[in-house]
Write a protein that holds these residues in place. Structure first.
Motif, PDB file in Angstrom:
ATOM      1  N   MET A 414       0.864  -1.181   0.000  1.00 49.30           N
ATOM      2  CA  MET A 414       0.000   0.000   0.000  1.00 49.30           C
ATOM      3  C   MET A 414       0.895   1.223   0.000  1.00 49.30           C
ATOM      4  SD  MET A 414      -2.509   1.151   3.117  1.00 49.30           S
ATOM      5  CE  MET A 414      -2.934   2.878   3.397  1.00 49.30           C
ATOM      6  N   ALA A 415       0.525   2.235  -0.764  1.00 55.81           N
ATOM      7  CA  ALA A 415       1.307   3.462  -0.829  1.00 55.81           C
ATOM      8  C   ALA A 415       0.384   4.664  -0.709  1.00 55.81           C
ATOM      9  CB  ALA A 415       2.091   3.524  -2.128  1.00 55.81           C
ATOM     10  N   LEU A 416       0.951   5.774  -0.245  1.00 53.24           N
ATOM     11  CA  LEU A 416       0.185   7.011  -0.072  1.00 53.24           C
ATOM     12  C   LEU A 416       0.886   8.157  -0.788  1.00 53.24           C
ATOM     13  CD1 LEU A 416      -0.463   6.706   3.782  1.00 53.24           C
ATOM     14  CD2 LEU A 416      -2.075   6.140   1.958  1.00 53.24           C
ATOM     15  N   TYR A 417       0.101   9.047  -1.348  1.00 51.23           N
ATOM     16  CA  TYR A 417       0.616  10.263  -1.975  1.00 51.23           C
ATOM     17  C   TYR A 417      -0.085  11.462  -1.342  1.00 51.23           C
ATOM     18  CZ  TYR A 417       2.850   7.530  -5.678  1.00 51.23           C
ATOM     19  OH  TYR A 417       3.663   6.656  -6.368  1.00 51.23           O
ATOM     20  N   GLY A 418       0.719  12.481  -1.038  1.00 52.42           N
ATOM     21  CA  GLY A 418       0.149  13.700  -0.465  1.00 52.42           C
ATOM     22  C   GLY A 418       0.046  13.709   1.036  1.00 52.42           C
ATOM     23  N   ILE A 419       0.813  12.872   1.746  1.00 51.14           N
ATOM     24  CA  ILE A 419       0.688  12.820   3.208  1.00 51.14           C
ATOM     25  C   ILE A 419       1.243  14.067   3.880  1.00 51.14           C
ATOM     26  CG2 ILE A 419       0.706  10.300   3.287  1.00 51.14           C
ATOM     27  CD1 ILE A 419       3.623  10.454   4.181  1.00 51.14           C
ATOM     28  N   HIS A 420       2.068  14.827   3.170  1.00 55.34           N
ATOM     29  CA  HIS A 420       2.609  16.058   3.757  1.00 55.34           C
ATOM     30  C   HIS A 420       1.803  17.283   3.349  1.00 55.34           C
ATOM     31  CE1 HIS A 420       5.995  13.890   5.343  1.00 55.34           C
ATOM     32  NE2 HIS A 420       6.304  13.435   4.143  1.00 55.34           N
ATOM     33  N   GLY A 421       0.579  17.059   2.863  1.00 55.87           N
ATOM     34  CA  GLY A 421      -0.277  18.169   2.477  1.00 55.87           C
ATOM     35  C   GLY A 421       0.076  18.691   1.096  1.00 55.87           C
ATOM     36  N   GLY A 422      -0.317  19.912   0.821  1.00 55.71           N
ATOM     37  CA  GLY A 422      -0.007  20.490  -0.470  1.00 55.71           C
ATOM     38  C   GLY A 422      -1.178  20.381  -1.431  1.00 55.71           C
ATOM     39  N   ASP A 423      -0.876  20.256  -2.728  1.00 54.30           N
ATOM     40  CA  ASP A 423      -1.868  20.281  -3.788  1.00 54.30           C
ATOM     41  C   ASP A 423      -2.457  18.891  -4.010  1.00 54.30           C
ATOM     42  OD1 ASP A 423      -3.379  20.714  -5.993  1.00 54.30           O
ATOM     43  OD2 ASP A 423      -1.734  21.263  -7.328  1.00 54.30           O
ATOM     44  N   PRO A 424      -3.769  18.676  -3.762  1.00 51.76           N
ATOM     45  CA  PRO A 424      -4.380  17.358  -3.984  1.00 51.76           C
ATOM     46  C   PRO A 424      -4.271  16.905  -5.445  1.00 51.76           C
ATOM     47  CG  PRO A 424      -5.827  18.733  -2.653  1.00 51.76           C
ATOM     48  CD  PRO A 424      -4.731  19.618  -3.162  1.00 51.76           C
ATOM     49  N   GLN A 425      -4.386  17.842  -6.380  1.00 52.88           N
ATOM     50  CA  GLN A 425      -4.283  17.475  -7.790  1.00 52.88           C
ATOM     51  C   GLN A 425      -2.909  16.897  -8.098  1.00 52.88           C
ATOM     52  OE1 GLN A 425      -3.838  20.420 -11.100  1.00 52.88           O
ATOM     53  NE2 GLN A 425      -5.823  19.589 -11.792  1.00 52.88           N
ATOM     54  N   ARG A 426      -1.899  17.532  -7.550  1.00 55.65           N
ATOM     55  CA  ARG A 426      -0.540  17.032  -7.776  1.00 55.65           C
ATOM     56  C   ARG A 426      -0.364  15.647  -7.165  1.00 55.65           C
ATOM     57  NH1 ARG A 426       4.480  16.959  -5.327  1.00 55.65           N
ATOM     58  NH2 ARG A 426       6.251  17.219  -6.753  1.00 55.65           N
ATOM     59  N   ALA A 427      -0.928  15.431  -5.967  1.00 55.58           N
ATOM     60  CA  ALA A 427      -0.825  14.122  -5.318  1.00 55.58           C
ATOM     61  C   ALA A 427      -1.466  13.037  -6.180  1.00 55.58           C
ATOM     62  CB  ALA A 427      -1.476  14.162  -3.938  1.00 55.58           C
ATOM     63  N   CYS A 428      -2.635  13.337  -6.758  1.00 57.40           N
ATOM     64  CA  CYS A 428      -3.321  12.335  -7.592  1.00 57.40           C
ATOM     65  C   CYS A 428      -2.561  12.076  -8.882  1.00 57.40           C
ATOM     66  CB  CYS A 428      -4.742  12.815  -7.888  1.00 57.40           C
ATOM     67  SG  CYS A 428      -5.813  12.836  -6.428  1.00 57.40           S
ATOM     68  N   ARG A 429      -2.017  13.107  -9.466  1.00 59.00           N
ATOM     69  CA  ARG A 429      -1.233  12.914 -10.683  1.00 59.00           C
ATOM     70  C   ARG A 429       0.038  12.123 -10.401  1.00 59.00           C
ATOM     71  NH1 ARG A 429      -1.734  18.464 -14.340  1.00 59.00           N
ATOM     72  NH2 ARG A 429      -3.980  18.215 -14.789  1.00 59.00           N
ATOM     73  N   GLN A 430       0.647  12.378  -9.260  1.00 59.34           N
ATOM     74  CA  GLN A 430       1.836  11.603  -8.882  1.00 59.34           C
ATOM     75  C   GLN A 430       1.462  10.138  -8.655  1.00 59.34           C
ATOM     76  OE1 GLN A 430       4.379  13.667  -9.853  1.00 59.34           O
ATOM     77  NE2 GLN A 430       5.503  12.924  -8.083  1.00 59.34           N
ATOM     78  N   ALA A 431       0.268   9.887  -8.102  1.00 58.13           N
ATOM     79  CA  ALA A 431      -0.169   8.505  -7.890  1.00 58.13           C
ATOM     80  C   ALA A 431      -0.360   7.791  -9.227  1.00 58.13           C
ATOM     81  CB  ALA A 431      -1.470   8.490  -7.087  1.00 58.13           C
ATOM     82  N   LEU A 432      -0.951   8.475 -10.211  1.00 52.41           N
ATOM     83  CA  LEU A 432      -1.110   7.884 -11.548  1.00 52.41           C
ATOM     84  C   LEU A 432       0.248   7.627 -12.191  1.00 52.41           C
ATOM     85  CD1 LEU A 432      -4.065  10.099 -12.799  1.00 52.41           C
ATOM     86  CD2 LEU A 432      -4.165   7.634 -12.356  1.00 52.41           C
ATOM     87  N   LYS A 433       1.130   8.580 -12.030  1.00 48.87           N
ATOM     88  CA  LYS A 433       2.482   8.400 -12.567  1.00 48.87           C
ATOM     89  C   LYS A 433       3.177   7.235 -11.876  1.00 48.87           C
ATOM     90  CE  LYS A 433       6.798  10.903 -13.394  1.00 48.87           C
ATOM     91  NZ  LYS A 433       7.546  12.189 -13.183  1.00 48.87           N
ATOM     92  N   GLY A 434       2.921   7.098 -10.559  1.00 47.63           N
ATOM     93  CA  GLY A 434       3.510   5.982  -9.818  1.00 47.63           C
ATOM     94  C   GLY A 434       3.019   4.642 -10.330  1.00 47.63           C
ATOM     95  N   ALA A 435       1.700   4.541 -10.614  1.00 48.12           N
ATOM     96  CA  ALA A 435       1.149   3.290 -11.146  1.00 48.12           C
ATOM     97  C   ALA A 435       1.771   2.960 -12.512  1.00 48.12           C
ATOM     98  CB  ALA A 435      -0.363   3.407 -11.263  1.00 48.12           C
ATOM     99  N   LYS A 436       1.907   3.974 -13.357  1.00 48.72           N
ATOM    100  CA  LYS A 436       2.512   3.752 -14.676  1.00 48.72           C
ATOM    101  C   LYS A 436       3.966   3.319 -14.539  1.00 48.72           C
ATOM    102  CE  LYS A 436       3.240   5.976 -19.151  1.00 48.72           C
ATOM    103  NZ  LYS A 436       3.019   7.206 -19.960  1.00 48.72           N
ATOM    104  N   THR A 437       4.706   3.947 -13.626  1.00 46.18           N
ATOM    105  CA  THR A 437       6.118   3.592 -13.422  1.00 46.18           C
ATOM    106  C   THR A 437       6.243   2.172 -12.892  1.00 46.18           C
ATOM    107  OG1 THR A 437       6.594   5.918 -12.919  1.00 46.18           O
ATOM    108  CG2 THR A 437       8.268   4.319 -12.303  1.00 46.18           C
ATOM    109  N   MET A 438       5.317   1.753 -12.019  1.00 46.41           N
ATOM    110  CA  MET A 438       5.327   0.376 -11.522  1.00 46.41           C
ATOM    111  C   MET A 438       5.171  -0.617 -12.673  1.00 46.41           C
ATOM    112  SD  MET A 438       2.973   0.597  -8.079  1.00 46.41           S
ATOM    113  CE  MET A 438       3.464   1.550  -6.655  1.00 46.41           C
TER     114      MET A 438
END
Length: 546
Positions: A414-438
């Motif tokens: 299990m992984a989390l993106y955006g745990i340090h706050g910030g931009d939710p849109q960026r966190a979701c895009r990073q999660a999609l990028k993470g899935a593609k990189t996996m």
């Protein structure tokens, strides 16, 4: 901050003096003549004018700081080690005053010329009770100093690494000092008659008149010390009596309420009502284990002092997290402790805003398909070899896309993106990028271990965006920053749909919307998930769709 620095500097100065004094005592194992020789370079700096001024200033500052701390704490419900340090600290002046008056003061004001021979003669021949008192004083002073050093340094990993060795040294030094003290005294009794000792005392100007004067100083000094030590206790209880009219309360997350004393720290308020609360450093803003989240009433707490702000910055604490040992609420507040009452020094380094905070995060679940079949067809070591490479690639994908590895489950993570706050849109895009990189790294791994596999490894990945409680979870010795909540369950169940929809990645419409992407309309599904009445809209995607 200045008070903490003065306490530390004065304490270290006094500890250094005590250390050199004990090392000088240890020279008595050889002879008291050696003690006199060593005295020139071990205690010589302290006997110079600047050394005497420094030592006297450190003693006065440390003593006054201790008295003020008693008044300031407003509570005697302390940790055991703090009580030991408090009791020994209050005892030391009464034990030392005779030694200080008979050496330091007598040399300055009565022209007494002390050497080890005269001191040993008094202790071991003319008044042996003073020798016993000296031994007790030595052990109490050393214990008090070592406690202070230990609880100052124990929050640092470097100190904990060598703690056992340093404990051995801490025991060895007073042992050698006591041995030297006894050995030198026995040598004196063995080598010199009473007449010679009396003659030596007369040459040192230790006469009946000087000893009478010293005794008078000691008696007056002890009365003064008694008044000085008792005064903060009286003032403290008087202040508490005046402040008991306060009507504000402190409310704990459990619902328990206690009256608020506005003039003392939050930690002292809790201790007054026997509420256990973590404070590894004893409430000196060093360890941050007393941190609390202020759920209501943060504006009733004055801004952090420089000392508290320094500690909070170190753990990257958000605005609603404060140190209980430094905060003095002026109105009703509701708090939630962030660490267990028996928190360890290691826990002082945890991030300040991740202990049970509700926040919006992007959640990713990944599972290795047919891992059971893989285990049945190979030796355990072969399976371990493949799994280690698999998880190495997946965690590398998380690292490259700024994801947080939050949980391990045998053949998945299990992984989390955006745990340090910030931009939710960026966190979701990073999660999609993470899935593609996996998926890309999985393809690379399949090519590398193709000769070891009957068929390529396959995974299912579920992604969702929502609210969760993010914090340190698990047993005290193996905690991880992870998340719990209904939206975490949704992400886990979406991952399970990858088989049903025959797609490696299932993305919730909530995450896709937050990321600002528009997947192919044909990939949209209305998924029925266990435990939820309404269907969850999601997209079944391939690597090229990400």
């Amino acid at each position: 901050m200045w008070q903490a620095k003065l306490r530390l500097i004065s304490g270290l100065t006094l500890f250094t003096f005590v250390l050199t004094h004990l090392l000088n005592h240890a020279a008595g194992i050889i002879s008291f003549q050696t003690q006199n020789q060593w005295q020139q370079w071990l205690l010589g700096p302290w006997q110079a004018d600047i050394g005497k001024t420094l030592l006297l200033s450190a003693f006065i500052i440390h003593a006054l700081n201790a008295v003020y701390s008693i008044y300031q704490h407003n509570s005697l419900k302390l940790a055991k080690w703090q009580l030991v340090q408090l009791i020994t600290g209050l005892t030391i002046p009464f034990l030392l005053i005779e030694h200080i008056a008979g050496t330091f003061a007598a040399e300055e004001l009565l022209s007494v010329n002390h050497e080890y021979m005269s001191v040993l003669a008094i202790f071991w021949h003319f008044d042996t009770t003073k020798a016993v008192t000296q031994v007790i004083t030595l052990l109490i002073v050393w214990t008090h100093g070592c406690l202070g050093i230990h609880y100052w340094l124990r929050v640092y990993a470097g100190y904990r690494k060598y703690q056992a060795s340093l404990l051995g040294i801490a025991v060895l030094i007073p042992t050698l000092a006591l041995a030297g003290f006894v050995a030198a005294g026995q040598q004196l009794l063995r080598d010199f008659s009473e007449d010679i000792l009396l003659m030596h005392l007369a040459e040192a100007n230790i006469t009946t008149d000087t000893t009478t004067t010293i005794s008078s100083w000691v008696s007056q000094g002890r009365w003064l010390l008694a008044i000085l030590i008792i005064s903060p206790f009286i003032l403290r209880w008087l202040k508490r009596w005046v402040q008991q009219q306060a009507t504000a309360t402190i409310t704990l997350a459990s619902g328990q309420q206690i009256p608020l004393n506005r003039e003392i720290t939050l930690l002292d308020n809790l201790r007054q009502y026997n509420i256990n609360h973590a404070a590894v450093c004893g409430g000196r803003a060093r360890c941050t284990t007393c941190r609390v989240r202020v759920l209501e009433g943060i504006d009733y707490i004055p801004p952090p002092s420089p000392l508290e702000q320094q500690a909070l910055t170190k753990i990257k604490a958000p605005r609603d997290v404060r140190l209980a040992c430094q905060s003095r609420p002026k109105g009703a507040i509701t708090i939630q402790p962030l660490l267990a009452p028996k928190a360890s020094p290691e826990e002082s380094l945890k991030p300040g805003g991740l202990e049970g905070q509700e926040q919006e995060v992007a959640i990713v679940f990944l599972d290795l398909r047919e891992s059971t079949r893989l285990a049945e067809q190979r030796l355990p070591y072969d399976v371990l070899f493949i799994l280690n490479q698999f998880f190495s690639e997946m965690t590398e994908a998380l690292s490259q896309t700024q994801g947080h590895y939050a949980q391990f489950a045998g053949d998945g993570l299990m992984a989390l993106y955006g745990i340090h706050g910030g931009d939710p849109q960026r966190a979701c895009r990073q999660a999609l990028k993470g899935a593609k990189t996996m998926l890309e790294k999985l393809e690379q791994l399949n090519r590398r271990v193709a000769s070891e596999l009957d068929k390529p490894l396959q995974v299912g990945i579920g992604l969702h965006f929502g609210r969760a409680i993010v914090g340190s979870m698990g047993p005290p010795t193996a905690e991880m920053v992870s998340a719990i909540g209904d939206d975490v369950n949704v992400a886990a169940r979406l991952e399970g749909l990858s088989k049903q929809y025959q797609a490696p990645v299932i993305v919730s419409a909530a995450l896709a919307h937050q990321a600002g992407i528009k997947p192919p309309a044909a990939s949209l599904h209305q998924a029925s998930l266990k435990g939820r009445q309404d269907p969850v809209p999601c997209y079944a995607l391939s690597k090229t769709d990400l």
